[in-house]
Scaffold this motif. Structure first.
Motif, PDB file in Angstrom:
ATOM      1  N   ALA A 237       0.734  -1.212   0.011  1.00 12.67           N
ATOM      2  CA  ALA A 237       0.062  -0.112   0.074  1.00 12.67           C
ATOM      3  C   ALA A 237       0.848   1.238   0.197  1.00 12.67           C
ATOM      4  N   PRO A 238       0.572   2.573  -0.682  1.00 12.21           N
ATOM      5  CA  PRO A 238       1.157   3.572  -0.367  1.00 12.21           C
ATOM      6  C   PRO A 238       1.362   4.114   0.850  1.00 12.21           C
ATOM      7  N   THR A 239       0.739   3.524   1.860  1.00 13.90           N
ATOM      8  CA  THR A 239       0.860   3.828   3.288  1.00 13.90           C
ATOM      9  C   THR A 239       1.818   2.989   4.072  1.00 13.90           C
ATOM     10  N   HIS A 240       2.368   2.261   3.125  1.00 15.80           N
ATOM     11  CA  HIS A 240       3.646   1.039   3.611  1.00 15.80           C
ATOM     12  C   HIS A 240       4.562   2.072   4.489  1.00 15.80           C
ATOM     13  N   ARG A 241       4.797   1.582   5.780  1.00 17.06           N
ATOM     14  CA  ARG A 241       5.903   2.298   6.381  1.00 17.06           C
ATOM     15  C   ARG A 241       7.149   1.382   6.662  1.00 17.06           C
ATOM     16  N   VAL A 242       8.386   1.914   6.515  1.00 18.33           N
ATOM     17  CA  VAL A 242       9.506   1.181   6.910  1.00 18.33           C
ATOM     18  C   VAL A 242       9.981   1.500   8.002  1.00 18.33           C
ATOM     19  N   GLU A 243      10.484   0.617   9.038  1.00 18.83           N
ATOM     20  CA  GLU A 243      10.931   0.781  10.240  1.00 18.83           C
ATOM     21  C   GLU A 243      12.450   0.707  10.302  1.00 18.83           C
ATOM     22  N   VAL A 244      12.955   1.866  10.758  1.00 12.69           N
ATOM     23  CA  VAL A 244      14.400   2.033  10.889  1.00 12.69           C
ATOM     24  C   VAL A 244      14.742   1.934  12.251  1.00 12.69           C
ATOM     25  N   ALA A 245      15.463   0.991  12.815  1.00 13.00           N
ATOM     26  CA  ALA A 245      16.155   0.854  14.239  1.00 13.00           C
ATOM     27  C   ALA A 245      14.988   1.503  15.191  1.00 13.00           C
ATOM     28  N   GLY A 246      13.347   1.013  14.939  1.00 14.53           N
ATOM     29  CA  GLY A 246      12.768   1.424  16.034  1.00 14.53           C
ATOM     30  C   GLY A 246      11.822   2.606  15.697  1.00 14.53           C
ATOM     31  N   ARG A 247      12.267   3.485  14.607  1.00 12.45           N
ATOM     32  CA  ARG A 247      11.320   4.417  14.219  1.00 12.45           C
ATOM     33  C   ARG A 247      10.697   4.213  13.159  1.00 12.45           C
ATOM     34  N   SER A 248       9.549   4.601  12.695  1.00 12.57           N
ATOM     35  CA  SER A 248       9.100   4.065  11.385  1.00 12.57           C
ATOM     36  C   SER A 248       8.829   5.384  10.469  1.00 12.57           C
ATOM     37  N   TYR A 249       9.048   5.193   9.079  1.00 16.88           N
ATOM     38  CA  TYR A 249       9.012   6.340   8.067  1.00 16.88           C
ATOM     39  C   TYR A 249       8.014   5.980   6.887  1.00 16.88           C
ATOM     40  N   GLY A 250       7.370   6.985   6.384  1.00 18.83           N
ATOM     41  CA  GLY A 250       6.563   6.706   5.406  1.00 18.83           C
ATOM     42  C   GLY A 250       7.317   7.339   4.319  1.00 18.83           C
ATOM     43  N   ALA A 251       7.033   6.647   3.087  1.00 22.52           N
ATOM     44  CA  ALA A 251       7.846   7.135   1.893  1.00 22.52           C
ATOM     45  C   ALA A 251       7.767   8.585   1.641  1.00 22.52           C
ATOM     46  N   ALA A 252       6.401   9.103   1.775  1.00 23.76           N
ATOM     47  CA  ALA A 252       6.492  10.713   1.677  1.00 23.76           C
ATOM     48  C   ALA A 252       7.234  11.401   2.587  1.00 23.76           C
ATOM     49  N   GLU A 253       7.548  10.970   3.847  1.00 20.17           N
ATOM     50  CA  GLU A 253       8.254  11.481   4.907  1.00 20.17           C
ATOM     51  C   GLU A 253       9.838  11.592   4.548  1.00 20.17           C
ATOM     52  N   LEU A 254      10.166  10.163   3.785  1.00 19.98           N
ATOM     53  CA  LEU A 254      11.522  10.169   3.143  1.00 19.98           C
ATOM     54  C   LEU A 254      11.769  11.000   2.315  1.00 19.98           C
ATOM     55  N   ALA A 255      10.797  11.266   1.309  1.00 18.87           N
ATOM     56  CA  ALA A 255      10.808  12.117   0.220  1.00 18.87           C
ATOM     57  C   ALA A 255      11.110  13.494   0.559  1.00 18.87           C
ATOM     58  N   GLU A 256      10.402  14.003   1.781  1.00 19.52           N
ATOM     59  CA  GLU A 256      10.484  15.503   2.116  1.00 19.52           C
ATOM     60  C   GLU A 256      12.068  15.858   2.172  1.00 19.52           C
ATOM     61  N   ASP A 257      12.776  15.150   2.880  1.00 17.92           N
ATOM     62  CA  ASP A 257      14.234  15.771   3.062  1.00 17.92           C
ATOM     63  C   ASP A 257      15.255  14.712   2.277  1.00 17.92           C
ATOM     64  N   ALA A 258      14.775  14.389   0.857  1.00 19.56           N
ATOM     65  CA  ALA A 258      15.547  13.383   0.266  1.00 19.56           C
ATOM     66  C   ALA A 258      16.628  14.362  -0.211  1.00 19.56           C
ATOM     67  N   GLU A 259      17.801  13.509  -0.345  1.00 18.58           N
ATOM     68  CA  GLU A 259      19.049  14.230  -1.117  1.00 18.58           C
ATOM     69  C   GLU A 259      19.281  13.203  -2.307  1.00 18.58           C
ATOM     70  N   GLN A 260      20.020  13.677  -3.358  1.00 22.36           N
ATOM     71  CA  GLN A 260      20.041  13.011  -4.739  1.00 22.36           C
ATOM     72  C   GLN A 260      21.551  12.325  -4.647  1.00 22.36           C
ATOM     73  N   VAL A 261      21.623  11.124  -5.031  1.00 25.25           N
ATOM     74  CA  VAL A 261      22.812  10.466  -5.034  1.00 25.25           C
ATOM     75  C   VAL A 261      23.024   9.729  -6.263  1.00 25.25           C
ATOM     76  N   ASN A 262      24.237  10.061  -7.163  1.00 25.13           N
ATOM     77  CA  ASN A 262      24.448   9.172  -8.192  1.00 25.13           C
ATOM     78  C   ASN A 262      25.118   7.823  -7.927  1.00 25.13           C
ATOM     79  N   ALA A 263      24.458   6.546  -8.663  1.00 23.90           N
ATOM     80  CA  ALA A 263      25.153   5.543  -8.161  1.00 23.90           C
ATOM     81  C   ALA A 263      24.796   4.623  -9.502  1.00 23.90           C
ATOM     82  N   ARG A 264      25.914   3.494  -9.509  1.00 25.19           N
ATOM     83  CA  ARG A 264      25.730   2.697 -10.534  1.00 25.19           C
ATOM     84  C   ARG A 264      25.232   1.278 -10.019  1.00 25.19           C
ATOM     85  N   LEU A 265      23.939   0.956 -10.609  1.00 20.66           N
ATOM     86  CA  LEU A 265      23.401  -0.325 -10.387  1.00 20.66           C
ATOM     87  C   LEU A 265      23.862  -1.234 -11.482  1.00 20.66           C
ATOM     88  N   ASP A 266      24.622  -2.283 -10.860  1.00 22.42           N
ATOM     89  CA  ASP A 266      25.399  -3.114 -11.641  1.00 22.42           C
ATOM     90  C   ASP A 266      24.745  -4.646 -11.441  1.00 22.42           C
TER      91      ASP A 266
END
Ligand SMILES: Nc1nc2c(c(=O)[nH]1)N[C@H]1C(S)=C(S)[C@@H](COP(=O)(O)O)O[C@H]1N2
Ligand SMILES: [Mo]
Length: 371
Positions: A237-266
């Motif tokens: 569900a879009p409301t899916h939450r990720v648990e990180v070391a005891g705290r939980s985050y929604g995708a929208a919450e993570l998107a708010e403070d998101a930084e950009q990272v260039n990476a190679r998916l190999d």
């Protein structure tokens, strides 16, 4: 040369023995000569077999090591060594075909031959022609599949045909002449490798040059979804939450403070994509003291797929919510997936459910995901 140490062997032994028998009936001199020739054949045949066995085992090992490393220099070294071992197998094919012609073929040996030929062919397609998937299967997947089939068949083949005696080089195998010939062969194979590589770069079409890992570039705006053997795309569900070391985050919450990272998916199936991802660094979501006290970080997918990382790497683990400015698609890990610059694709856990701190060492896991 007795039947026990005649690994290649049985066939050649038989041929030599029958020639010997003939020799006693025919002119004596001729008999002695054919007997000597038979012995030379047997010795050359055994050496070919010993060499082939170790080349194939070496190729198997370097293939998996190549999947485990991701930095350019070790990757390049391992990939080149792996390719040389494969080409050396091809270079010995004329000798092996002489041995095969003198032996009685068994079903398992024919299957082994087919698996090795198929594996080699698929490997060379990847190396010299490029990545493309036919019916959802890439050349490298055929390559890996064939090698997984070939290895047990090789074990069986060797046990049936002479066992231990044929695997151990003998002192006479290490004579100067044999060593010089081996070095000459290595030189010829290396030269062949360089020529084929140059040739493939000039005719290989875009993109001509593979990455150090041997992977080929794909369009970062059309990254092929790659799902490990037994896993499947979950419905989150879009409301899916990720648990990180005891705290939980929604995708929208993570998107708010998101930084950009260039990476190679190999991906180990033979392609890579250089893309820009947006997300949060795992290290920024966990109190420093907690991270410092942990040994590893375990990242688990909603599907159960999981990878464990050294805690010190938390700064280069990203919980990504977008790729190339667009939200993730379901197949590519929506709503939250891991992005790990510098590690091969199978570490990039999709559909992340949990990130846990752990006091287990990061190597306490299968080297490759089983699921
Ligand atoms: N949960 C889960 N995560 C996964 C996989 C998987 O099968 N299940 N496949 C991995 C592999 S092998 C690769 S190469 C990348 C592929 O990411 P993509 O589908 O966005 O190309 O995801 C990785 N993450
Ligand atoms: Mo992959």
């Amino acid at each position: 040369m007795g039947p026990v140490d005649g690994g290649p062997g049985a066939g050649i032994d038989r041929a030599a023995r029958s020639r010997r028998r003939l020799g006693t009936v025919e002119a004596e001199n001729g008999g002695v000569r054919t007997e000597a020739r038979g012995r030379t054949f047997a010795r050359a045949g055994r050496r070919t077999n010993v060499a082939l066995f170790w080349l194939v085992v070496g190729a198997f090992v370097t293939g998996w090591v190549g999947f485990a490393v991701a930095r350019p220099v070790p990757s390049w070294l391992v990939a080149a060594l792996h390719a040389l071992l494969g080409l050396a197998v091809v270079a010995l094919a004329p000798w092996k075909s002489m041995i095969i012609r003198r032996s009685r073929l068994r079903v398992a040996s024919v299957l082994l031959l087919v698996a090795v030929v198929l594996g080699l062919a698929a490997g060379f397609v990847q190396l010299f022609a490029g990545w493309s998937a036919a019916l959802g299967i890439s050349p490298l997947q055929v390559h890996v599949g064939a090698s997984l089939i070939a290895l047990p068949l090789l074990g069986w083949h060797v046990l049936r045909r002479g066992g231990r005696a044929m695997l151990a080089p003998r002192r006479s195998d290490l004579s100067r002449r044999v060593l010089l010939r081996g070095l000459g062969g290595l030189g010829a194979v290396s030269a062949g490798y360089l020529v084929l590589t140059a040739l493939s770069r000039s005719i290989g079409g875009p993109p001509r040059t593979p990455a150090a890992t041997g992977s080929r570039a794909v369009d970062p705006d059309a990254i092929p979804a790659t799902i490990w053997l037994l896993d499947r795309v979950p419905e989150l569900a879009p409301t899916h939450r990720v648990e990180v070391a005891g705290r939980s985050y929604g995708a929208a919450e993570l998107a708010e403070d998101a930084e950009q990272v260039n990476a190679r998916l190999d991906c180990t199936s033979g392609w890579f994509a250089d893309a820009t991802w947006s997300g949060r660094r795992v290290a920024d979501l966990i109190p420093v003291a907690d991270l410092a006290a942990a040994r590893s970080v375990l990242v688990t997918s909603a599907t159960g797929y999981r990878r464990r990382f050294p805690a010190a790497e938390a700064g280069s683990l990203w919980l990504a919510v977008a790729c190339q400015g667009r939200p993730l698609t379901a197949a590519s890990g929506a709503p939250v997936r891991l992005v790990v610059p510098g590690r091969r694709g199978f570490w990039w856990v999709k559909w992340v459910a949990r990130v846990e701190l752990s006091d287990q060492p990061s190597w306490a896991q299968p080297p490759f995901p089983a699921q």
